[in-house]
Design an enzyme around this catalytic site. Structure first.
Site, short mmCIF file in Angstrom:
data_model
loop_
_atom_site.label_atom_id
_atom_site.label_comp_id
_atom_site.label_asym_id
_atom_site.label_seq_id
_atom_site.Cartn_x
_atom_site.Cartn_y
_atom_site.Cartn_z
N LEU A 1 0.65 -1.05 0.32
CA LEU A 1 0.32 -0.16 0.36
C LEU A 1 1.23 1.28 0.01
CD1 LEU A 1 -2.59 -0.98 2.89
CD2 LEU A 1 -3.17 -1.21 0.59
N VAL B 1 4.09 -0.84 4.03
CA VAL B 1 2.75 -1.34 4.90
C VAL B 1 1.25 -1.68 3.55
CG1 VAL B 1 0.26 -0.82 5.19
CG2 VAL B 1 2.09 1.06 6.22
N GLY C 1 10.00 1.38 6.64
CA GLY C 1 9.27 0.49 6.52
C GLY C 1 8.22 0.68 5.23
N ASP D 1 4.91 14.71 12.53
CA ASP D 1 4.93 14.41 10.81
C ASP D 1 4.34 14.69 10.84
OD1 ASP D 1 6.14 14.04 8.31
OD2 ASP D 1 6.14 12.05 7.59
N1 ADE Z 1 -1.35 2.79 3.56
C1 ADE Z 1 -0.85 3.27 3.94
N2 ADE Z 1 -1.09 2.44 5.72
C2 ADE Z 1 -2.32 2.61 5.23
C3 ADE Z 1 -3.52 1.92 6.32
N3 ADE Z 1 -3.77 1.59 6.64
N4 ADE Z 1 -4.76 1.65 5.30
C4 ADE Z 1 -5.13 2.07 3.60
N5 ADE Z 1 -4.29 2.67 2.80
C5 ADE Z 1 -2.26 2.69 3.88
#
Ligand code: ADE
Length: 368
Positions: free
Chosen positions: A31, A39, A37, A229
């Protein structure tokens, strides 16, 4: 990497109620990613819900499992999330897989927000903007409003701040006290206006989002957590027009009263308060400065702040000599005043998040 005993004892003990079995979690597409990091989207079976319910989640992990600094920052994010408890306008912790943490396999499971980050969302839908301001920068009276899905403002203002904020950490399993939006928490944004039509954003949505972000930040500040941030890229859009403050990678718990000093690193200069730039002082009041920049991003529908200006000595020098951005054309006059106040040189002269929340709320009420 090997952590010292001190690091392990400091880092590892945590509320076991948050542990989620790795075998019940499957990982999917990426994502987002930062310098430390990344996600990914994931599916968790029986995380807050019945044993067999599959829930889409977001999973945070380090990019490189041998990067100790990255691991530490992820662990500190987990600690902060556990410390925080849950709030509607914060991306909440759902669970964590920590069993193989010494091998660098730490997974943090948080709420998935379907519409991604606000910055991208604003850019994507800026051609479908519904301006509800008159030529003088004031909200048009209700009767003239073109927005067919105006939020029910009395619902927002009668909302009891304690009913959602600050519930006990229930751990990841079978919780009945979820942080999903209650039914009446209806900002009128995400009901499909016309499925065939592109999603639109109205002045009201922008105001509602700014209100919700102030709420989320007020909650953080009340827990003595500073974000460090705050920017549109770190606010996520969930269902029903609910926005959530995310990404505590830089967040720090304030162990001392007052300010926190931070080591050098990659810094979001255009969002940083003057005292953070010149003296590396961070506080909830420097988050308030960033909130002002975030308001500017909202009302420009996702432009980059200080357009045409490079990050560097010049920008810092200009800000030091009093330069500030102008009120965006699409921002109500009231928000121009708020931004200017968020960018006061003296941190204590800026409004607090509590005050911002109240100011925006009463503005919404008076413009109904
Ligand atoms: N991108 C980063 N964190 C996310 C999340 N919790 N839900 C959807 N997109 C994301």
């Amino acid at each position: 990497p090997q952590f010292s005993i001190e690091e392990q004892t400091e880092l590892l003990p945590y509320d076991k109620a948050w542990e989620f079995p790795r075998c019940r979690l499957t990982l999917g597409v990426q994502l987002g990613s930062g310098c430390f990091g990344r996600v990914v989207k994931g599916e968790a079976i029986g995380i807050k819900g019945s044993r067999e319910t599959v829930r889409t989640v977001a999973v945070k992990m380090v990019r490189s499992q041998t990067n100790v600094a990255a691991m530490e920052s992820l662990v500190s994010e987990l600690k902060i999330l556990i410390h925080l408890g849950s709030h509607l306008n914060v991306v909440n912790l759902l669970g964590a897989c920590t069993k193989k943490i010494t091998k660098g396999e730490l997974l943090i499971i948080v709420e998935y927000c379907r519409f991604g980050n606000l910055q991208t969302y604003l850019m994507k839908h800026r051609n479908n903007f519904i301006n509800l301001l008159d030529e003088f920068g004031n909200m048009k009276p209700d009767s003239e409003m073109e927005d067919p899905h105006a939020p029910i403002l009395s619902d927002i203002s009668s909302f009891d701040r304690n009913s959602i904020a600050d519930n006990e950490n229930p751990g990841p399993f079978y919780s009945t006290t979820d942080t999903e939006a209650p039914e009446w928490w209806n900002y009128g944004h995400q009901q499909e206006r016309d499925p065939a039509q592109n999603k639109s954003i109205s002045t009201r949505d922008l105001i509602s989002w700014s209100f919700q972000i102030a709420r989320g930040m007020e909650y953080l500040a009340s827990k003595k957590v500073l974000h460090g941030d705050l920017a549109a890229r770190n606010v996520l859009l969930a269902d029903d027009g609910v926005v959530k403050v995310a990404d505590f990678g830089m967040a720090k718990k304030m162990y001392y009263e007052g300010n926190y000093e931070r080591a050098e690193g990659l810094m979001p200069v255009k969002w940083m308060a003057i005292e953070s730039l010149t003296a590396r002082i961070f506080s909830s009041q420097s988050d308030v400065w960033s909130f002002g920049v975030l308001l500017w991003e909202l009302f420009t529908l996702g432009e980059v702040p200080y357009p045409g200006m490079d990050v560097g000595h010049l920008l810092i020098k200009e800000i030091k000599s009093g330069y500030r951005m102008e009120k965006p054309e699409n921002a109500p006059n009231f928000f121009g005043v708020i931004m200017a106040n968020c960018w006061k040189t003296e941190p204590n002269e800026r409004p607090t998040f509590r005050q911002l929340e109240e100011m925006i709320n009463s503005h919404m009420e008076s413009s109904v």
